[in-house]
Structures are given as C-alpha cells and as structure tokens.
Enzyme design. Structure first.
Site, PDB file in Angstrom:
ATOM      1  CG  HIS A  41      30.404  13.365  18.882  1.00 26.51           C
ATOM      2  ND1 HIS A  41      31.195  13.734  17.814  1.00 26.51           N
ATOM      3  CD2 HIS A  41      30.739  14.221  19.899  1.00 26.51           C
ATOM      4  CE1 HIS A  41      31.955  14.757  18.150  1.00 26.51           C
ATOM      5  NE2 HIS A  41      31.720  15.061  19.412  1.00 26.51           N
ATOM      6  CG  ASP A  85      29.848  12.148  15.331  1.00 22.46           C
ATOM      7  OD1 ASP A  85      28.991  12.994  15.639  1.00 22.46           O
ATOM      8  OD2 ASP A  85      31.047  12.236  15.651  1.00 22.46           O
ATOM      9  CB  SER A 144      34.762  16.440  19.994  1.00 25.48           C
ATOM     10  OG  SER A 144      33.727  17.252  19.505  1.00 25.48           O
TER      11      SER A 144
END
Length: 452
Positions: free
Chosen positions: A414, A382, A271
C-alpha cells in the site's frame, strides 16, 4: 518523530479522522512509563485482552486483540523472543505523551513506541528497529538512489490562511523554470507532511524523488493533525474540511509561486487522497491532471470490512473474538449505509455528517466525467486497496478513456514499497522506500503532459 496516532496495524481506514484530544488530569512521566512497561509485559505474556483494555476507542477498533496478537507474532517471528529492557524515555509530542522502550529481542534491538492521550489511554503503538527510531541528522539518513539532493532545494511555506493555515514544504528543482508541480494529498488519519508511517516517509520519498527529476512538489501537514483541537467542535464535518479545502489551497499556493508553470499543476493523492482526487479535480477543471496511488474505488465501509476479513484470515480466522469484531464492524458499516440527512452522532469515529456527505460520491463515476489526464497506480500486494476490488473497478470504468493511464506493480504494498508474500501490517514498521519505478513513472508521466 511525528507519527502520532497511527497504529502498527492500519486496519481501519477512517478510524483516526476525528481523534481530537480530550482533557483531564494527566499522568506523570513516571506513571506513564510504568503503564508502558506493564503493557509490554502483557504482550510478552500473551494477554492481548488485557492489553486491548488499555487502548482508547479508536485503537480498539483499529487494533483489536486478534490483530494485536497477529502483529506481535509477526514481530517475534522476525526479531525473536523478547529478552529485556535496555532503556526508557518519555517525551511530549503534539499534545500526547510518547513513551519509547528500547528492547532487546533475541535477534534484534527494537524500539517500542507507545503513545498516550490525556486520559492515559494508548492512542498509538509502533515497533521499529531501534536504529531507525533514533533521531539522525539528515545527511546520515538512508536515501534511495533516485534522490539527488544537489538537484533541488527546499523552503518552508504556508498553505491556506487562518484559522486553518498549515505548515508546508516546497521542494523546488534547481535551474531555469518554469517547472511542472505536484501537490501531495494524504491518506486517512492525521498525517504529517511526509506521510510518515513507522520509520517510512512516503511523501518525502516522492517529493525528493520527483524534485530530483525537475518536478516541483508541495507537501503539507494535514488539517486533522495541525488543528485537531479546533476540529473537535466543528459542526457538519466532512471531507471538505478534512482534505479538499486544503488541497485546493495548496494548488493555489503553487500557481502563485514564482518558477512554477501555472498551467502544469498536478494533484497526487495517496489512498484516501486518491479516492478523493476525482472530486477535487471536478471542482477545479484547471488542474493539469491527477495521479491516484492506491485510490479506493469502493466505499470506505466496504474497504474496512474487507481489510478486517483479510487480517483475520492471515491470523487464523476461527477465533471467536475475531468473529465478534467483524460483526461489530459490519454493524457499523450498515449504519453508514442507512444514515439519513440530518442525523447526528458518530459512526466509525466520524460524525454522521461525514458519511452523509460521501453517500452519493462514486470516485469512478466522477472520474469518468473528467477530461484531464489521469494516472492510476496500484501495488499488487496491497491488501487495503486491492487489485481485485479497486484497480479492476477503475479499469472497468475508465479503460476506454484515452486520457487515463494504468500501471500496477508486482511486489509493492500500500505504501508502494517492496516486499514478499502476503502483505501484513508489520512490514510498515520496517524501514523502506517508495519504489524507484514508481517515482520514475510519475516523473515521466508529468513531464509528458502538455500545458493545458
């Protein structure tokens, strides 16, 4: 449990960057339990406006009433209607007070975990199966088949030095080295070393899975978690202090560790960590390669807007409160775009210096200049970092580069965990594990890279 100041709905990627503790007269455990019961009753009654009023500013941005309503609806769809309280307890954790109400719903027993700051405001909210919330001995915990505890050992180490020293864990394969190694770099917010999100531990899965296949892994507490009080007063705070300085220290720690192949130290960012991995690699060309899992290719402010729009659409986007929330977020995003050097104040709960530092950073352009091996991974479900807005941009910018490998995974979210249908925040509260395909692909890719 260590998942403090994360929320059930992780809409705002940067909302918890500077969540320092404030001081003030603290409520007693009995008073906090009364507040927690009252909050739960507001959710049962559908009074999401009053529930939102109990949140701190970070929670109000990350979990406005429209998203709170959606999260509650998702919970009751799966667990059935709320029936009664079974137990309640309060415990201090990391400078916060955590109230856990064990609740009986029609189909399932759920632990509602409500985190309070020093002003008795709600700073975190979780719902998870009560069994997953209860402490367990490591041997009793569910582990995926790709983890082989007999293949590796772990030891506590320290990343960096005072005043920012960070507790860390090194997962070391057994046998004759030297071994290739990976540093794990967190996503946004004050993460622990396991990147714990609800009952799930993304980084622990990765560390144990890779160490089971001959790859050493170093994971550490994030500075914004371990030293949040000291960071409150830090001037000119940027991603250097939030992420990059400690990631560099972790790389050094591995290079100095006996049994590690010093020229085969890789960095894996998830991320926000993936978004910043090219910048980290550009500052240290001796890094053996970078792995980006759900790495943002856009600006953070654009991602925040799209996440908010996505969740609003999932909940029925015609609500006036949702429109107002979106307008407020768009206004904050515009402030970020227009911020000038020397400005002060905060935008999206981070100081202006944070956004000024990122203003000229383009992760794709930075990655284009790298010559080291790069692995870019993306979950196709995601909604925070997306196939359309991010993975496609990575491929457009880097597809012609022979040092870059791309892989996307149908069905993964995600967290690189499996699911079905549109991804929603409620699934982060269900126990799951990082996909075995992801772990296998990373291990294989690392092992295939020659020493530089």
């Amino acid at each position: 449990m260590t998942e403090i100041v994360k929320v059930l709905v992780m809409t705002v990627a940067i909302a918890a960057v500077m969540c320092g503790m404030a001081t003030g007269q603290e409520a007693t455990p009995a008073q906090l339990q009364a507040r927690a019961r009252a909050l739960l009753q507001l959710l049962v009654d559908g009074d999401f406006t009053s529930a939102e009023n109990s949140f701190d500013s970070t929670m109000r941005t990350a979990l406005p009433k429209a998203q709170l309503r959606l999260a509650w609806q998702q919970l009751t769809t799966e667990a059935g209607p709320y029936q009664r309280e079974l137990a309640i307890e309060t415990s201090p954790t990391g400078g916060y007070e955590v109230v856990v109400i064990t609740c009986r719903f029609e189909k399932q027993t759920i632990a509602a975990k409500i985190v309070y700051n020093a002003q008795s405001q709600v700073s975190g909210l979780f719902f998870s199966p009560a069994e997953a919330a209860a402490p367990k001995e490591p041997a009793q915990e569910s582990v995926p088949e790709y983890i082989h505890p007999a293949a590796f050992e772990e030891k506590d180490v320290v990343v960096g030095a005072a005043p920012w020293a960070l507790p860390a864990t090194l997962s070391m394969p057994k046998g004759k080295g030297p071994f290739p190694a990976v540093v794990l770099v967190h996503g946004s917010g004050p993460n622990d070393r396991d990147e714990t999100i609800g009952p799930n531990k993304v980084f622990r899965d990765l560390a144990w899975g890779l160490a089971s296949q001959g790859v050493a892994v170093l994971r550490y507490e994030k500075r914004t978690r371990e030293h949040r009080d000291q960071l409150k007063d830090l001037k000119n705070f940027t991603v250097e202090q939030e992420v990059l300085e400690d990631a560099r220290a972790a790389v050094k720690e591995l290079r100095d560790t006996q049994g590690i192949a010093k020229d085969r130290v890789f960095v894996l960012g998830h991320s926000e960590g993936g978004y910043l991995a090219p910048r980290l690699a550009a500052s240290d060309p001796d890094i053996a390669g970078i792995i980006m899992m759900a790495g943002l290719a856009r600006t953070i402010e654009d991602a925040i807007i799209s996440q908010t729009q996505y969740l609003a659409a999932q909940g029925g986007a015609g609500d006036e409160a949702q429109k107002q929330q979106l307008h407020a977020i768009q206004a904050e995003a515009e402030k970020i775009r227009n911020v000038k050097p020397g400005e002060t104040g905060t935008i999206f709960h981070a100081p202006a210096s944070y956004w000024i530092d990122l203003k000229n950073y383009d992760p794709v352009v930075t990655a284009e200049k790298l010559r080291m091996p790069i692995l870019i991974l993306q979950g196709e479900r995601d909604y925070q970092v997306t196939m359309k807005d991010d993975f496609t941009r990575w491929k457009t910018g880097l597809n012609s580069h022979s040092n870059v490998t791309f892989k996307s995974y149908p069905g993964l979210n995600h967290l690189f965990m499996s699911g079905e249908g549109p991804s929603l925040p409620a699934e982060y509260a269900r126990p799951n594990h990082v996909s075995s395909d992801v772990v296998q692909d990373i291990a294989h890719w690392v092992q295939q890279q020659n020493a530089r």
